[in-house]
Design a protein around this motif. Structure first.
Motif, PDB file in Angstrom:
ATOM      1  N   LYS A  56     -15.322 -21.001 -26.603  1.00  0.00           N
ATOM      2  CA  LYS A  56     -13.995 -21.498 -26.980  1.00  0.00           C
ATOM      3  C   LYS A  56     -13.958 -21.896 -28.446  1.00  0.00           C
ATOM      4  O   LYS A  56     -12.956 -21.691 -29.136  1.00  0.00           O
ATOM      5  CB  LYS A  56     -13.606 -22.682 -26.105  1.00  0.00           C
ATOM      6  CG  LYS A  56     -12.164 -23.141 -26.351  1.00  0.00           C
ATOM      7  CD  LYS A  56     -11.704 -24.197 -25.367  1.00  0.00           C
ATOM      8  CE  LYS A  56     -10.246 -24.596 -25.629  1.00  0.00           C
ATOM      9  NZ  LYS A  56      -9.786 -25.648 -24.686  1.00  0.00           N
ATOM     10  N   SER A  57     -15.081 -22.422 -28.947  1.00  0.00           N
ATOM     11  CA  SER A  57     -15.096 -22.851 -30.350  1.00  0.00           C
ATOM     12  C   SER A  57     -14.895 -21.672 -31.295  1.00  0.00           C
ATOM     13  O   SER A  57     -14.180 -21.790 -32.294  1.00  0.00           O
ATOM     14  CB  SER A  57     -16.405 -23.574 -30.678  1.00  0.00           C
ATOM     15  OG  SER A  57     -17.493 -22.683 -30.770  1.00  0.00           O
ATOM     16  N   ASN A  80      -8.766 -34.230 -28.256  1.00  0.00           N
ATOM     17  CA  ASN A  80      -8.278 -32.961 -28.814  1.00  0.00           C
ATOM     18  C   ASN A  80      -9.061 -31.808 -28.195  1.00  0.00           C
ATOM     19  O   ASN A  80     -10.113 -31.423 -28.701  1.00  0.00           O
ATOM     20  CB  ASN A  80      -8.428 -32.943 -30.334  1.00  0.00           C
ATOM     21  CG  ASN A  80      -7.931 -31.639 -30.943  1.00  0.00           C
ATOM     22  OD1 ASN A  80      -7.308 -30.819 -30.262  1.00  0.00           O
ATOM     23  ND2 ASN A  80      -8.209 -31.421 -32.213  1.00  0.00           N
ATOM     24  N   PRO A  81      -8.550 -31.252 -27.106  1.00  0.00           N
ATOM     25  CA  PRO A  81      -9.262 -30.159 -26.421  1.00  0.00           C
ATOM     26  C   PRO A  81      -9.446 -28.919 -27.299  1.00  0.00           C
ATOM     27  O   PRO A  81     -10.224 -28.036 -26.936  1.00  0.00           O
ATOM     28  CB  PRO A  81      -8.359 -29.854 -25.215  1.00  0.00           C
ATOM     29  CG  PRO A  81      -7.548 -31.082 -25.012  1.00  0.00           C
ATOM     30  CD  PRO A  81      -7.322 -31.647 -26.378  1.00  0.00           C
ATOM     31  N   ASN A  82      -8.742 -28.853 -28.425  1.00  0.00           N
ATOM     32  CA  ASN A  82      -8.876 -27.708 -29.324  1.00  0.00           C
ATOM     33  C   ASN A  82      -9.671 -28.037 -30.579  1.00  0.00           C
ATOM     34  O   ASN A  82      -9.562 -27.344 -31.598  1.00  0.00           O
ATOM     35  CB  ASN A  82      -7.488 -27.193 -29.718  1.00  0.00           C
ATOM     36  CG  ASN A  82      -6.761 -26.588 -28.540  1.00  0.00           C
ATOM     37  OD1 ASN A  82      -7.359 -25.905 -27.704  1.00  0.00           O
ATOM     38  ND2 ASN A  82      -5.466 -26.832 -28.447  1.00  0.00           N
ATOM     39  N   ASP A  83     -10.466 -29.081 -30.528  1.00  0.00           N
ATOM     40  CA  ASP A  83     -11.342 -29.426 -31.644  1.00  0.00           C
ATOM     41  C   ASP A  83     -12.555 -28.497 -31.600  1.00  0.00           C
ATOM     42  O   ASP A  83     -13.524 -28.726 -30.874  1.00  0.00           O
ATOM     43  CB  ASP A  83     -11.772 -30.891 -31.539  1.00  0.00           C
ATOM     44  CG  ASP A  83     -12.580 -31.359 -32.740  1.00  0.00           C
ATOM     45  OD1 ASP A  83     -13.241 -30.516 -33.384  1.00  0.00           O
ATOM     46  OD2 ASP A  83     -12.547 -32.562 -33.038  1.00  0.00           O
ATOM     47  N   ALA A  84     -12.482 -27.431 -32.375  1.00  0.00           N
ATOM     48  CA  ALA A  84     -13.531 -26.396 -32.325  1.00  0.00           C
ATOM     49  C   ALA A  84     -14.893 -26.958 -32.672  1.00  0.00           C
ATOM     50  O   ALA A  84     -15.908 -26.600 -32.050  1.00  0.00           O
ATOM     51  CB  ALA A  84     -13.164 -25.256 -33.267  1.00  0.00           C
ATOM     52  N   GLN A 110     -13.371 -18.897 -30.545  1.00  0.00           N
ATOM     53  CA  GLN A 110     -11.993 -18.431 -30.370  1.00  0.00           C
ATOM     54  C   GLN A 110     -11.039 -19.250 -31.241  1.00  0.00           C
ATOM     55  O   GLN A 110     -10.120 -18.720 -31.851  1.00  0.00           O
ATOM     56  CB  GLN A 110     -11.579 -18.539 -28.900  1.00  0.00           C
ATOM     57  CG  GLN A 110     -12.290 -17.550 -27.988  1.00  0.00           C
ATOM     58  CD  GLN A 110     -12.034 -17.847 -26.515  1.00  0.00           C
ATOM     59  OE1 GLN A 110     -11.243 -18.734 -26.165  1.00  0.00           O
ATOM     60  NE2 GLN A 110     -12.713 -17.126 -25.630  1.00  0.00           N
ATOM     61  N   LEU A 111     -11.287 -20.557 -31.297  1.00  0.00           N
ATOM     62  CA  LEU A 111     -10.414 -21.451 -32.056  1.00  0.00           C
ATOM     63  C   LEU A 111     -10.680 -21.393 -33.553  1.00  0.00           C
ATOM     64  O   LEU A 111      -9.764 -21.565 -34.361  1.00  0.00           O
ATOM     65  CB  LEU A 111     -10.596 -22.901 -31.572  1.00  0.00           C
ATOM     66  CG  LEU A 111     -10.093 -23.204 -30.167  1.00  0.00           C
ATOM     67  CD1 LEU A 111     -10.593 -24.564 -29.697  1.00  0.00           C
ATOM     68  CD2 LEU A 111      -8.563 -23.175 -30.129  1.00  0.00           C
ATOM     69  N   SER A 112     -11.935 -21.151 -33.910  1.00  0.00           N
ATOM     70  CA  SER A 112     -12.311 -21.149 -35.333  1.00  0.00           C
ATOM     71  C   SER A 112     -13.218 -19.956 -35.611  1.00  0.00           C
ATOM     72  O   SER A 112     -14.430 -20.090 -35.749  1.00  0.00           O
ATOM     73  CB  SER A 112     -13.014 -22.465 -35.697  1.00  0.00           C
ATOM     74  OG  SER A 112     -13.270 -22.534 -37.063  1.00  0.00           O
ATOM     75  N   TYR A 145     -18.227 -23.781 -23.812  1.00  0.00           N
ATOM     76  CA  TYR A 145     -17.826 -24.606 -24.957  1.00  0.00           C
ATOM     77  C   TYR A 145     -17.913 -23.797 -26.256  1.00  0.00           C
ATOM     78  O   TYR A 145     -16.991 -23.804 -27.076  1.00  0.00           O
ATOM     79  CB  TYR A 145     -18.739 -25.837 -25.073  1.00  0.00           C
ATOM     80  CG  TYR A 145     -18.358 -26.996 -24.190  1.00  0.00           C
ATOM     81  CD1 TYR A 145     -17.073 -27.525 -24.211  1.00  0.00           C
ATOM     82  CD2 TYR A 145     -19.301 -27.612 -23.367  1.00  0.00           C
ATOM     83  CE1 TYR A 145     -16.724 -28.607 -23.417  1.00  0.00           C
ATOM     84  CE2 TYR A 145     -18.966 -28.693 -22.558  1.00  0.00           C
ATOM     85  CZ  TYR A 145     -17.680 -29.186 -22.585  1.00  0.00           C
ATOM     86  OH  TYR A 145     -17.333 -30.254 -21.795  1.00  0.00           O
TER      87      TYR A 145
END
Length: 441
Positions: free
Chosen positions: A385-386, A355-359, A388-390, A382
């Motif tokens: 991005k985390s 899951n590349p979007n697992d923050a 950004q996602l959460s 890394y």
């Protein structure tokens, strides 16, 4: 939804990791088209046939002064409004059978939509429903009998008004679909469970709640209804109501792992970890091969500091679902706690690959690079991005701020630390204006 609830849900899987007793409700009734024209075969045989709203208005007019009536919804299995055209021969056979029964039993009938007929029998009480369904089948040619699915309902029934009784028969048809062609089902609490699940799957949680509550008026010991209602309340952050429903389901049957597990999740949300663990372990004894039960038990033990006890559960969860990013991420957390950073990195990489979007896994991987003092730029990517996602997790901002600080990106570090503090995360590094931050604790 509160931040506390959202944070837990960030780590959960299907339906935010609440469990439902699956009914595979699917799309059985949504979008039925109201026929603008009657198929030629039916029009020729029944030139006065009423359809759609016109038929329902006529039927309700007939029933206005009636105190008791029965109704049937009749569907032909295998007719798919989306992929197959109407089958005139089958439609005509069913229409003739219904017409014959209604003629003999003083009933009224019509075509509701392109795949469904309805018939009403004034002054016929609920036991006649089964008789009506049998009579319709008996009137059908043998080749058509196996294809017909019938749902029945009667008035009076509970608090239902007359105009809702045929709707109940339609829900019974959807219920009958689970038993396949040739089935007849009388409307009951399970019909409402299926209807509620269909609404739930379509995203209409509030309508689903009403269906589940109505079902409980019919049978207040239906644990699937209790559990489904609890799930809806949980997703709406009405935790006290969710807890009440799950507890009621457990009281009805304390050997049903789904409600035990869901009650444990509610205690987790309420930060009552010991109680949550108690229910998870009870559920685990019954549903020991269920991924969600196994994983959450291990994850909670890990968070409570019982790493040795957590490990068998986490290993088993990965065996049950090797494709679970969250299980591999928790295994990474386990290895970090044991200072086995190489194994932790392997686990986090698996989680990110799955899951590349697992923050949480991205942030943990960035923090791991930081701990090992290697590849700060990759670690920063890394962690960026985390967040950004959460963007509502203060820990992710704290980790990002520390990496910015290592690179002397002071302004960006200050912004990250402030965001972490605003989200309730302890930030020893938070800088005053023109003051160099202290070293992290």
């Amino acid at each position: 939804m509160t931040d506390k609830t959202s944070r837990l849900f960030n780590h959960l899987s299907n339906t935010h990791d609440f469990l439902l007793a699956k009914t595979d409700a699917g799309d059985r009734t949504d979008g039925r088209k109201r026929p603008d024209t009657i198929p030629d075969a039916l029009l020729k045989a029944f030139p006065d046939l009423l359809t759609g709203r016109r038929f329902m208005d006529h039927a309700l007019g007939v029933l206005e002064s009636v105190e008791v009536f029965s109704t049937c919804a009749v569907r032909i299995a295998g007719m798919d409004r989306l992929t197959q055209p109407e089958d005139p021969a089958s439609l005509l056979a069913v229409a003739r059978a219904i017409d014959s029964v209604c003629h003999n039993e003083n009933g009224v009938w019509g075509m509701i939509d392109s795949e469904l007929f309805g018939c009403f029998f004034p002054e016929k009480p609920e036991p006649f429903c089964e008789t009506a369904a049998r009579l319709v089948r008996d009137e059908l040619p043998e080749e058509n009998r196996p294809r017909v699915i019938i749902g029945t309902a009667a008035y009076p029934a509970f608090s239902f008004s007359k105009d809702r009784i045929f709707e109940n028969a339609c829900k019974a048809v959807d219920h009958a679909c689970f038993f396949g062609p040739g089935s007849t089902v009388a409307f009951d609490d399970v019909s409402l469970n299926i209807s509620g699940d269909r609404l739930f799957q379509s995203g209409d949680i509030h309508a689903a709640i009403e269906e589940y509550k109505t079902g409980l008026q019919i049978n207040d010991r239906n644990i699937n209804l209790r559990n489904s209602l609890g799930v809806c309340y949980g997703l709406l952050d009405r935790l006290d109501l969710a807890k009440q429903e799950f507890a009621a389901a457990v009281c009805c049957d304390n050997h049903e792992y789904i409600s035990l597990y869901n009650l444990g999740l509610i205690h987790m949300l309420l930060e009552e970890r010991e109680k949550a663990l108690e229910y998870f372990k009870k559920a685990q004894k019954i549903g020991n091969d269920v991924f969600e039960v196994t994983y959450q038990t291990g994850r909670l033990l890990l968070e409570m500091g019982d790493a040795d006890d957590a490990l068998p559960y986490l290993n088993r969860a990965i065996e049950l679902d090797p494709s679970s990013a969250q299980a591999h991420r928790s295994m990474g957390d386990y290895h970090v706690g044991r200072d086995d950073l190489s194994e932790a990195a392997t686990a986090y990489k698996k989680a990110i690959k799955l899951n590349p979007n697992d923050a949480a896994a991205l942030s943990a991987m960035g923090a791991l690079y930081d701990m090992r003092d290697e590849n700060t730029e990759i670690a920063t990517l890394y962690c960026e991005k985390s967040v950004q996602l959460s963007p509502k997790d203060g820990l992710f901002y704290l980790r990002l701020g520390r990496l910015y600080l290592k690179q002397d990106r002071v302004d960006e570090a200050r912004q990250a630390f402030k965001a972490a503090a605003d989200l309730g995360q302890c930030t020893p590094e938070l800088m005053e204006e023109n003051e160099r931050p202290q070293k992290a604790c």
